[in-house]
Scaffold this active site. Structure first.
Site, PDB file in Angstrom:
ATOM      1  N   LYS A  14      43.613  30.441  53.049  1.00  0.00           N
ATOM      2  CA  LYS A  14      43.694  31.532  53.771  1.00  0.00           C
ATOM      3  C   LYS A  14      42.726  31.402  54.985  1.00  0.00           C
ATOM      4  O   LYS A  14      42.052  30.419  55.192  1.00  0.00           O
ATOM      5  CB  LYS A  14      42.981  32.991  52.893  1.00  0.00           C
ATOM      6  CG  LYS A  14      41.466  32.591  52.435  1.00  0.00           C
ATOM      7  CD  LYS A  14      40.510  32.931  53.630  1.00  0.00           C
ATOM      8  CE  LYS A  14      39.083  32.952  53.006  1.00  0.00           C
ATOM      9  NZ  LYS A  14      38.016  33.009  54.244  1.00  0.00           N
ATOM     10  N   ASP A 166      36.120  36.161  47.327  1.00  0.00           N
ATOM     11  CA  ASP A 166      37.512  36.035  47.873  1.00  0.00           C
ATOM     12  C   ASP A 166      38.474  35.687  46.748  1.00  0.00           C
ATOM     13  O   ASP A 166      39.552  35.813  47.016  1.00  0.00           O
ATOM     14  CB  ASP A 166      37.537  34.515  48.856  1.00  0.00           C
ATOM     15  CG  ASP A 166      36.885  34.830  50.058  1.00  0.00           C
ATOM     16  OD1 ASP A 166      36.840  35.871  50.366  1.00  0.00           O
ATOM     17  OD2 ASP A 166      36.349  33.701  50.944  1.00  0.00           O
TER      18      ASP A 166
END
Length: 329
Positions: A14, A166
């Site tokens: 990401k 996350d």
């Protein structure tokens, strides 16, 4: 119990297009306003259930340790290439927690081929953990007589948030199962509002041969008196506002630059390559910049490989959906 089939997937990395600090929490974390996008820089993960208790994890580098070491200009045994196989690895923690939560017998055999570097701010370990939860759930459902499938959408996000801030992002939007590439996140990063991009985002990512401690970066940062909001960026990404109004931000970039001398050269080289919106992702040390097309990203990445001072992993990337497709063999 009988062994399950192999379940495999390709955990993506990401990028944080936006990251602002809103407040310091009593639990030691920070309240965040962040926008995360999944990109096609991927690891490879295979999981199956076995009769032997515990998690037997083997790790290798997909391109070969020697090849990655050459790109980073480090030795084959450098700490940047070392990936733990015990409970320091979030994959092991994820599967152990899944075993406890579902009260499963036996254990797991896991094969992890790394491409996403550690200490980069790219969420590789978190993505691997989210994929391990998904694969483990499917494998457990295959070999267990218990009926727990209806609880999947409730339990997996809770386990993911417990493992890391996350991790929930990489599960995607489980309830709707629609394809999403991006999310606006608050809390520690676990409170997610997923959305679809109006257009794919192309970028070039540089991971210089240096990791940065997330804890150290946060310890050197301060919460601003007037935090910025990611709302305008989200509207631009959705096509509600013009892309020309993109404004990327990372409140952790300044403290991370003070901790690593490798971040400034990465940002400078990205800018000189004709790319835009140069930023660090997460707590670093990886940096990225946006490109107009896959062709521009590929050309810029090739140029940077010959001009960047020192070792680095340099990749052209494009936004992709989360979660990744599961394969069974």
């Amino acid at each position: 119990m009988t062994e399950s089939r192999w379940y495999s997937t390709s955990p993506p990395a990401k990028l944080n297009l936006f990251l602002e600090l809103l407040a310091r929490r009593d639990d030691g974390f920070h309240e965040l306003d962040t926008v995360m996008i999944a990109i096609d820089w991927r690891d490879e993960l295979r999981v199956r259930r076995t009769s032997k208790p515990g998690v037997q994890l083997s790790v290798d580098w997909s391109a070969g340790r020697e090849s990655i070491a050459k790109e980073l200009q480090v030795t084959d045994d450098h700490e940047l290439l070392l990936v733990p196989t015990d409970d320091k690895n979030l994959v092991v923690r994820a599967l152990n927690r899944l075993t406890q939560t579902l009260n499963l017998d036996g254990g797991w055999e896991v094969q992890l081929n790394k491409n996403i570097p550690s200490g980069a701010g790219m969420g590789g370990a978190s993505s691997d953990a989210a994929s391990a939860l998904r694969l483990g759930w499917e494998a457990a459902y295959e070999t267990s007589s218990a009926t727990f499938s209806p609880l999947k959408h409730e339990m997996l996000p809770l386990l993911a948030a417990e493992i890391g801030s996350d991790v929930p992002f990489f599960l995607g939007e489980l309830e709707s199962e629609r394809d999403v590439e991006c999310a606006q996140a608050t809390g520690r990063g676990e409170k997610l509002s997923f959305f679809t991009l109006a257009n794919p985002l192309h970028a070039v990512v540089i991971y210089p041969a240096a990791s940065v401690s997330t804890a150290q970066v946060y310890s050197h940062c301060q919460v601003p008196d007037s935090p910025q909001s990611s709302n305008d960026l989200v509207r631009a990404l959705q096509g509600i506002r013009a892309e020309s109004e993109f404004s990327l931000h990372n409140a952790l970039q300044a403290p991370a630059r003070g901790l690593s001398s490798r971040i400034d050269p990465a940002l400078e080289c990205l800018s000189k390559a004709g790319l835009t919106h140069c930023r660090m992702t997460g707590s670093g040390s990886a940096c990225f910049a946006l490109a107009d097309s896959s062709q521009q990203a590929a050309i810029a990445a090739e140029t940077l490989r010959s001009t960047f001072p020192g070792g680095a992993l340099i990749r052209p990337v494009v936004s992709c959906v989360v979660p990744s497709e599961i394969h069974i063999a």
